[in-house]
Design an enzyme around this catalytic site. Structure first.
Site, PDB file in Angstrom:
ATOM      1  N   GLY A 288       0.793  -1.233   0.000  1.00  0.00           N
ATOM      2  CA  GLY A 288       0.000   0.000   0.000  1.00  0.00           C
ATOM      3  C   GLY A 288       0.817   1.269   0.000  1.00  0.00           C
ATOM      4  N   GLN A 297       9.181   5.481   1.898  1.00  0.00           N
ATOM      5  CA  GLN A 297       8.501   5.427   0.605  1.00  0.00           C
ATOM      6  C   GLN A 297       9.040   6.450  -0.397  1.00  0.00           C
ATOM      7  OE1 GLN A 297       4.276   5.608   1.446  1.00  0.00           O
ATOM      8  NE2 GLN A 297       4.357   3.808   2.759  1.00  0.00           N
ATOM      9  N   CYS A 456     -24.672  -9.188  18.942  1.00  0.00           N
ATOM     10  CA  CYS A 456     -24.696  -9.006  17.489  1.00  0.00           C
ATOM     11  C   CYS A 456     -25.672 -10.025  16.926  1.00  0.00           C
ATOM     12  CB  CYS A 456     -23.301  -9.168  16.867  1.00  0.00           C
ATOM     13  SG  CYS A 456     -22.655 -10.846  16.943  1.00  0.00           S
TER      14      CYS A 456
END
Length: 483
Positions: A288, A297, A456
């Site tokens: 990513g 990066q 849930c």
């Protein structure tokens, strides 16, 4: 109801063998997913379309459309009604029934296509239906160029169909029509969006997670991966691979110049990924990275990082800025996960190298004990993504409560969208809403003298989180299982 599905435009320009293979794959993917909704749904097609016949009267149209708009390779989904061809007047009647109310105050044009032998031309059909619609509706008039509404009619031999609503699909290629990759995923904005973009492009993607220290982080990443797979890639089985990397991190911090920590960590990840990829038979790795977003990066550092792998490293986000990435994360519903994802990476230097030299990095790496990396790879776990939310086990026994005490507080841990669609209401108990991805952050603020029951719909998410919280010492957490 019939649905007419068109593939992405790029499919149409492929050679006949490639186009045939991609359309066959698209039909298989659609059939595999829709049969889970109803076994009577019919999926057929040809070189340029897929026809889906949805049985009437079963309330299937909405869930079918929700599934189709998330299948890679689909450009548009058109709702159509199919009739036997009797006469031009009958065609006009059907068009009037479908469009009369929609044309009020709007301009329109009739677009007709015809295949087969008929005693009328396409232009004659357009003029006849257009005249009838103009007379039977309150349309503002006919406008052949850029009308407000296009009335589409397709005639094939002794049948015709009238088009209704059109829905936009994901585009891209059908999953399975391109090679297989493995995405290095951390659960943050970038890697989640990168994984989505690869699936949209038709690449089947396994998921590789490097655990840098923290069970909660791994659980959060599993939730993100499960979400991405269920929504966009469940036509194909893939694996979630978790590699325990704490030992490698410790070895880096002991043996490597601190300015190279970030670059060496990524290189070690790619080295480990190479070994896993060989067994999974993938053709590339996905990361990513976005150029210049962080110190590791820069183009120089990315070049140094990539030299550690013998495989192609794909970076679909390379030219995106952070806001673009966050917008996509919001659109694919991973933004909330990423925003609340815990971070456990301590390999951050005060003065990281932004233009690392390969020979110096390799000299640093020579000080590492190779056994640490090999141990991490050997101790990895592999789980089918389809089983992620059921394979999570804990030695803690969680008590299930079907009838809560009056003083118990129910915590609805569902996603806010689910809670809004089907709110939980109880007569005598307080119900609070804390989405599962925010539980870890909010649990410390709960009153330790009260009992909380997680809820849930299916009980999977609530049991898993209750087990984790109990393991962390929260003995006042149980699970609410009505019925």
């Amino acid at each position: 109801m019939m649905l007419l599905i068109r593939p992405a435009a790029e499919v149409a320009i492929k050679s006949k063998p490639v186009r045939r293979q991609q359309m066959r794959q698209l039909r298989q993917n659609i059939r595999k997913l829709l049969i889970r909704l109803d076994g009577d749904i019919q999926v057929e097609g040809s070189w340029d379309r897929v026809n889906v016949e949805v049985p009437d009267g079963r309330g299937l149209l909405s869930p079918v459309l929700d599934e189709l708009i998330r299948i890679p390779g689909i450009s548009t989904i058109q709702e159509i009604s199919v009739y036997p061809l009797v006469s031009l007047d009958d065609v006009a009647e059907k068009a009037i029934a479908a469009y009369r109310q929609r044309l009020a105050g709007k301009t329109f044009a009739v677009r007709a296509k015809r295949a087969g032998q008929h005693d009328f031309t396409s232009s004659e059909l357009e003029r006849h239906v257009g005249g009838c619609l103009l007379a039977a509706s309150e349309a503002a008039g006919v406008r052949l160029k850029d009308p407000d509404i296009e009335v589409r009619i397709d005639v094939t031999d002794d049948r015709f169909h009238v088009s209704h609503r059109k829905h936009e699909g994901m585009g891209g290629y059908p999953i399975g029509s391109v090679e297989t990759v493995m995405t290095l995923i951390s659960g943050g904005y970038d890697s989640s969006v990168a994984a989505y973009l690869m699936m949209r492009r038709g690449l089947r993607s396994h998921f590789l997670f490097f655990n840098l220290g923290g069970h909660a982080h791994e659980v959060g990443v599993k939730q993100v991966v499960s979400h991405l797979w269920r929504r966009y890639g469940s036509s194909h089985s893939v694996k979630f691979v978790s590699v325990p990397f704490e030992g490698v991190v410790a070895e880096i911090m002991r043996s490597v110049n601190h300015r190279h920590w970030g670059v060496v960590l990524k290189r070690q990840m790619l080295m480990a990924a190479d070994r896993v990829a060989e067994e999974l038979r993938v053709e590339g790795l996905v990361m990513g990275d976005a150029v210049a977003q962080v110190s590791s990066q820069t183009l120089t550092n990315l070049n140094v990082v990539d030299r550690a792998s013998s495989m192609i490293v794909l970076r679909p986000l390379i030219a995106m800025d952070k806001q673009q990435i966050i917008r996509i994360a919001h659109d694919i519903d991973t933004e909330a996960y990423a925003r609340n994802m815990p971070e456990y990476c301590g390999v951050i230097s005060q003065k990281p190298a932004t233009r690392a030299k390969l020979h110096r990095v390799e000299a640093d790496e020579a000080n590492l004990d190779p056994a640490a990396l090999q141990a991490a790879v050997d101790n990895r776990t592999e789980t089918p993504v389809s089983q992620l939310m059921t394979a999570e086990v804990t030695p803690e026994e969680v008590e299930l409560v079907s009838t809560p005490a009056v003083d118990d507080v129910i915590i609805d841990v569902r996603h806010p969208d689910e809670e809004e669609r089907s709110p939980l209401t109880l007569t005598n108990n307080e119900v609070i809403n804390i989405p599962f991805y925010e539980l870890n952050q909010q649990v410390e603020s709960l009153d330790r003298h009260r009992q909380y029951l997680l809820y849930c719909d299916k009980g999977t998410m609530s049991r898993m989180h209750a087990g984790h919280l109990k393991a962390e010492g929260h003995d006042n957490i149980k699970v609410y299982t009505p019925g």
